[in-house]
Design a protein around this motif. Structure first.
Motif, short mmCIF file in Angstrom:
data_model
loop_
_atom_site.label_atom_id
_atom_site.label_comp_id
_atom_site.label_asym_id
_atom_site.label_seq_id
_atom_site.Cartn_x
_atom_site.Cartn_y
_atom_site.Cartn_z
N GLN A 126 0.84 -1.12 0.12
CA GLN A 126 -0.05 0.36 -0.76
C GLN A 126 0.69 1.58 0.26
N LEU A 127 1.90 1.53 0.12
CA LEU A 127 2.92 2.53 0.61
C LEU A 127 4.06 3.04 -1.19
N CYS A 128 3.60 1.66 -1.47
CA CYS A 128 4.89 2.19 -2.81
C CYS A 128 4.12 1.32 -3.73
N GLY A 129 4.64 2.49 -4.79
CA GLY A 129 4.21 2.62 -6.25
C GLY A 129 4.23 1.49 -7.09
N GLU A 130 5.53 1.29 -6.59
CA GLU A 130 6.58 0.23 -7.61
C GLU A 130 6.54 -1.01 -6.57
N VAL A 131 6.87 -2.70 -7.14
CA VAL A 131 7.40 -3.41 -6.05
C VAL A 131 8.51 -4.40 -7.25
N LEU A 132 9.34 -5.01 -5.67
CA LEU A 132 10.76 -5.11 -6.72
C LEU A 132 10.63 -6.89 -6.22
N VAL A 133 10.34 -8.01 -7.16
CA VAL A 133 9.98 -8.89 -6.82
C VAL A 133 11.04 -9.64 -6.86
N PRO A 134 12.07 -10.15 -5.53
CA PRO A 134 13.79 -11.35 -6.16
C PRO A 134 13.07 -12.52 -5.74
N VAL A 135 13.65 -13.05 -6.70
CA VAL A 135 13.52 -14.87 -7.28
C VAL A 135 14.35 -15.46 -7.13
N GLN A 136 14.15 -16.57 -6.27
CA GLN A 136 16.09 -17.31 -6.52
C GLN A 136 15.37 -18.55 -7.46
N GLU A 153 -1.71 -8.40 -8.86
CA GLU A 153 -2.86 -7.62 -9.16
C GLU A 153 -4.04 -7.40 -8.26
N THR A 154 -4.32 -8.20 -7.21
CA THR A 154 -5.05 -8.11 -6.00
C THR A 154 -4.72 -6.68 -5.06
N ALA A 155 -3.26 -6.29 -5.08
CA ALA A 155 -2.91 -4.95 -4.89
C ALA A 155 -3.35 -3.55 -5.52
N GLN A 156 -3.01 -4.08 -6.88
CA GLN A 156 -3.64 -2.54 -8.00
C GLN A 156 -5.06 -2.37 -7.64
N ALA A 157 -5.60 -3.29 -7.85
CA ALA A 157 -6.84 -3.06 -7.66
C ALA A 157 -7.57 -2.54 -6.80
N GLN A 158 -7.02 -2.92 -6.11
CA GLN A 158 -7.52 -2.94 -4.67
C GLN A 158 -6.81 -0.91 -4.33
N PHE A 159 -5.67 -1.17 -4.32
CA PHE A 159 -5.01 0.61 -3.75
C PHE A 159 -4.30 0.99 -5.51
N PRO A 160 -5.17 1.60 -6.09
CA PRO A 160 -4.62 2.61 -6.93
C PRO A 160 -3.32 2.81 -7.13
N GLY A 161 -2.82 2.89 -8.37
CA GLY A 161 -1.31 3.52 -7.98
C GLY A 161 -0.11 2.94 -7.95
N LYS A 162 -0.91 1.74 -6.91
CA LYS A 162 0.07 1.43 -5.91
C LYS A 162 0.46 -0.31 -6.14
N GLY A 163 2.06 -0.65 -5.75
CA GLY A 163 1.85 -2.18 -6.40
C GLY A 163 2.17 -2.62 -7.83
N LEU A 164 2.32 -1.55 -8.51
CA LEU A 164 2.87 -1.53 -9.79
C LEU A 164 4.05 -2.85 -9.85
N LEU A 165 4.47 -3.16 -10.56
CA LEU A 165 5.53 -4.19 -10.76
C LEU A 165 6.89 -3.70 -11.54
N LEU A 166 7.39 -3.25 -10.79
CA LEU A 166 8.79 -2.90 -11.46
C LEU A 166 10.01 -3.64 -12.14
N GLY A 167 9.87 -5.36 -11.43
CA GLY A 167 10.11 -6.12 -12.11
C GLY A 167 10.51 -7.23 -11.49
N VAL A 168 11.41 -8.11 -11.69
CA VAL A 168 10.60 -9.95 -11.15
C VAL A 168 12.51 -9.76 -11.04
N LEU A 169 14.01 -10.48 -9.70
CA LEU A 169 15.28 -9.88 -9.96
C LEU A 169 15.60 -11.46 -9.61
N VAL A 170 16.33 -11.84 -10.61
CA VAL A 170 17.17 -13.14 -9.48
C VAL A 170 18.01 -13.39 -8.65
N THR A 171 18.53 -13.54 -8.38
CA THR A 171 19.41 -13.48 -6.88
C THR A 171 19.79 -14.84 -6.87
#
Ligand code: ADP
Ligand code: MG
Length: 244
Positions: A126-136, A153-171
């Motif tokens: 809810q706090l962030c416009g973008e989300v970075l998802v680290p994945v192993q 997707e649920t977050a984006q629908a519930q909190f407009p302007g929030k939770g957009l995927l910045l990207g998936v990051l391989v770690t």
């Protein structure tokens, strides 16, 4: 102000390590950065504890702990005492804090989320416009990831302007592992541009740095990990990767 949550309901995928290094990397690049540790376990707080120097701060920033030039940390309450993971989070207060940080000239707000989509995890989204998802890059990576992308997707629908995927990051990528290589190729095929070009290689310097309460930028600036996270900073600021 750009705001990015590090989120994945799976633990041990490098959320905290990425939050801490993105925060410090951006600060080194001259951006004013606030890192919110929303994991009740307080790993990000612990990971930075030896870097603290006294800097002047005021207003909303006074609630945060200065870590180093351009970097402030809102410690997790869990770093000091045991916190019930079902304890409530005051999202309204956090949103107010985020607004006043922006008014005080913070350029980047980074939020380290817990490995669950509980109240704390949702507060992060809810706090962030973008989300970075680290994945192993392991066999079940794609499965866990689909779940996380659904949550976004649920977050984006519930909190407009929030939770957009910045990207998936391989770690935590060990290039000597053939399976990991296949998984990364698979992720790229499935996710296309949703996957960041930067990858974070497995490097024990990260574990050592964390045990000294430092980032690799300070502890071992010429390590593989420092190079990878430097590249991540560049990619999130400017887009695209120079290493390809
Ligand atoms: P999460 O926050 O998702 O639970 P962490 O960032 O705490 O994950 O990482 C889990 C463990 O893996 C930590 O001990 C961390 O130091 C280590 N680690 C994270 N990224 C790397 C990496 N690229 N190479 C080696 N160890 C890593
Ligand atoms: Mg963590």
């Amino acid at each position: 102000m750009r705001s990015v949550a590090l989120a994945n309901q799976k633990g041990g995928v490098g959320k905290t390590t990425t939050a801490v290094h993105l925060a410090h990397g951006l600060a080194i690049a001259g951006r004013r950065v606030a890192l919110l540790d929303l994991d009740p376990q307080g790993n990000a707080t612990v990971a930075l504890q030896e870097m603290a120097v006294d800097l002047e701060s005021d207003g909303a920033l006074a609630l945060l702990r200065p870590v180093t030039d351009n970097l402030w940390l809102l410690p997790s309450p869990g770093a000091e005492r045991a916190v019930d993971r079902f304890a409530g989070v005051d999202v309204t207060k956090l949103l107010q804090l985020a607004r006043s940080l922006e008014e005080q000239g913070i350029d980047w707000l980074l939020v380290d989320c817990p490995p669950r989509m509980d109240q704390w995890g949702w507060a992060g989204l809810q706090l962030c416009g973008e989300v970075l998802v680290p994945v192993q890059p392991e066999f079940f990576a794609m499965h866990g990831l689909s779940q996380m992308l659904g949550t976004l997707e649920t977050a984006q629908a519930q909190f407009p302007g929030k939770g957009l995927l910045l990207g998936v990051l391989v770690t935590l990528w060990d290039q000597r592992e053939p399976v990991a290589k296949d998984v990364v190729a698979d992720l790229r095929r499935n996710l296309g541009p949703k996957m960041l070009e930067t990858v974070i290689l497995r490097d024990s310097a990260l574990v050592e740095a964390a045990s000294y309460g430092k980032t690799v930028f300070e502890y071992r600036p010429y390590s593989k990990a420092a190079l990878c996270y430097g590249e991540l900073v560049r990619e999130v600021v400017h887009g695209g990767s120079s290493l390809g």
